[in-house]
Design a protein around this motif. Sequence first.
Motif, mmCIF file in Angstrom:
data_model
loop_
_atom_site.group_PDB
_atom_site.id
_atom_site.type_symbol
_atom_site.label_atom_id
_atom_site.label_comp_id
_atom_site.label_asym_id
_atom_site.label_seq_id
_atom_site.Cartn_x
_atom_site.Cartn_y
_atom_site.Cartn_z
ATOM 1 N N TYR A 111 -0.491 -6.203 0.987
ATOM 2 C CA TYR A 111 -0.332 -7.307 0.046
ATOM 3 C C TYR A 111 -1.689 -7.605 -0.567
ATOM 4 C CZ TYR A 111 4.363 -8.302 1.760
ATOM 5 O OH TYR A 111 5.698 -8.222 2.064
ATOM 6 N N ILE A 112 -1.680 -7.795 -1.873
ATOM 7 C CA ILE A 112 -2.906 -8.168 -2.579
ATOM 8 C C ILE A 112 -2.628 -9.483 -3.295
ATOM 9 C CG2 ILE A 112 -4.531 -7.546 -4.397
ATOM 10 C CD1 ILE A 112 -4.231 -4.680 -3.518
ATOM 11 N N ASP A 113 -3.430 -10.485 -2.966
ATOM 12 C CA ASP A 113 -3.253 -11.832 -3.515
ATOM 13 C C ASP A 113 -1.808 -12.302 -3.350
ATOM 14 O OD1 ASP A 113 -5.954 -11.921 -4.213
ATOM 15 O OD2 ASP A 113 -5.588 -11.132 -6.229
ATOM 16 N N GLY A 114 -1.214 -11.999 -2.184
ATOM 17 C CA GLY A 114 0.126 -12.465 -1.861
ATOM 18 C C GLY A 114 1.263 -11.624 -2.425
ATOM 19 N N GLU A 115 0.942 -10.594 -3.225
ATOM 20 C CA GLU A 115 1.969 -9.736 -3.827
ATOM 21 C C GLU A 115 1.920 -8.365 -3.157
ATOM 22 O OE1 GLU A 115 3.712 -10.361 -6.989
ATOM 23 O OE2 GLU A 115 3.082 -12.453 -6.915
ATOM 24 N N ILE A 116 3.095 -7.795 -2.887
ATOM 25 C CA ILE A 116 3.143 -6.470 -2.283
ATOM 26 C C ILE A 116 2.576 -5.452 -3.272
ATOM 27 C CG2 ILE A 116 5.485 -5.863 -3.013
ATOM 28 C CD1 ILE A 116 5.783 -4.701 -0.091
ATOM 29 N N LEU A 117 1.754 -4.530 -2.782
ATOM 30 C CA LEU A 117 1.089 -3.563 -3.660
ATOM 31 C C LEU A 117 2.090 -2.587 -4.251
ATOM 32 C CD1 LEU A 117 -1.496 -2.452 -4.906
ATOM 33 C CD2 LEU A 117 -1.875 -1.157 -2.804
ATOM 34 N N GLY A 118 3.033 -2.096 -3.456
ATOM 35 C CA GLY A 118 4.051 -1.190 -3.992
ATOM 36 C C GLY A 118 3.452 0.072 -4.563
ATOM 37 N N GLU A 119 2.767 0.818 -3.740
ATOM 38 C CA GLU A 119 2.085 2.036 -4.181
ATOM 39 C C GLU A 119 2.806 3.268 -3.663
ATOM 40 O OE1 GLU A 119 -1.497 2.810 -2.038
ATOM 41 O OE2 GLU A 119 -0.829 1.625 -0.372
ATOM 42 N N GLU A 120 2.498 4.409 -4.263
ATOM 43 C CA GLU A 120 3.102 5.654 -3.800
ATOM 44 C C GLU A 120 2.259 6.331 -2.733
ATOM 45 O OE1 GLU A 120 1.941 9.116 -6.808
ATOM 46 O OE2 GLU A 120 2.889 7.423 -7.812
ATOM 47 N N TYR A 121 0.991 5.974 -2.616
ATOM 48 C CA TYR A 121 0.139 6.557 -1.585
ATOM 49 C C TYR A 121 0.387 5.829 -0.279
ATOM 50 C CZ TYR A 121 -2.093 7.961 -5.873
ATOM 51 O OH TYR A 121 -2.317 8.459 -7.122
ATOM 52 N N GLY A 122 0.272 6.524 0.807
ATOM 53 C CA GLY A 122 0.468 5.879 2.092
ATOM 54 C C GLY A 122 1.861 5.312 2.230
ATOM 55 N N ALA A 123 2.868 6.111 1.941
ATOM 56 C CA ALA A 123 4.253 5.635 1.951
ATOM 57 C C ALA A 123 4.750 5.245 3.340
ATOM 58 C CB ALA A 123 5.167 6.713 1.360
ATOM 59 N N GLU A 124 4.081 5.732 4.387
ATOM 60 C CA GLU A 124 4.524 5.395 5.742
ATOM 61 C C GLU A 124 4.169 3.943 6.083
ATOM 62 O OE1 GLU A 124 2.403 8.048 8.346
ATOM 63 O OE2 GLU A 124 0.482 7.403 7.588
ATOM 64 N N VAL A 125 4.936 3.349 6.927
ATOM 65 C CA VAL A 125 4.684 1.977 7.367
ATOM 66 C C VAL A 125 3.507 2.012 8.340
ATOM 67 C CG1 VAL A 125 5.626 0.012 8.617
ATOM 68 C CG2 VAL A 125 7.085 1.316 7.058
ATOM 69 N N MET A 126 2.504 1.201 8.057
ATOM 70 C CA MET A 126 1.314 1.177 8.912
ATOM 71 C C MET A 126 1.617 0.522 10.251
ATOM 72 S SD MET A 126 -1.802 0.339 6.347
ATOM 73 C CE MET A 126 -0.856 -0.475 5.080
ATOM 74 N N GLN A 127 1.216 1.193 11.323
ATOM 75 C CA GLN A 127 1.426 0.686 12.672
ATOM 76 C C GLN A 127 0.380 -0.355 13.064
ATOM 77 O OE1 GLN A 127 4.210 1.638 14.332
ATOM 78 N NE2 GLN A 127 4.646 2.796 12.467
#
Length: 189
Positions: A111-127
């Motif tokens: 999240y950047i400034d409260g908004e989800i980034l929604g990017e194509e890089y790093g598509a996996e969920v971060m542990q």
Amino acid sequence: MKSDEEKYLAEEKNIFKELLGWLVYILIIFGLTYLVITFVGQRTRVTGSSMETTLSDGDNLIVDKISYRFRDPERYDIIVFPYQYQENTYYIKRIIGMPGETIQIINGEVYIDGEILGEEYGAEVMQDAGIAEVPVTLGEEEYFVLGDNRNHSMDSRDSRVGILKREDLVGRAWVRIWPFSEFGVIKHE
């Protein structure tokens, strides 16, 4: 008519001039090489899988060291910076957070400034959210970087890497030169 001694001295003088010319040429080449490596670009090798699938272990890159002298780094730029705890070790990561922004990782999403980034890089969920488990606000000329292979990357989430300052950025990954089958300009966006 010249004596043998005069011919010998003239020939010796020509050899000396030739050697001196070559020495000057070699010094100029070394000087230009030093300037290019110091100010324009350098070769670096990818070690590890933290930037998979964009970059792979063993890839050789040319890093553009000059463009950030004329423009600011941008989100998604793939950058090279020194790892502070090991001499002559450089990391390659992607810029995610820009100066003045607040970054937080919630449920594995950026999240950047409260908004989800929604990017194509790093598509996996971060542990592991690391230091970004709580909001991290970047100061002037500070950047938050992540590897594309998020669950196998030591990046800004880890306090040993942390937030990068602009002065830490060596440059921007520019061209992949090895393997030849992948040769070409690196896409950043």
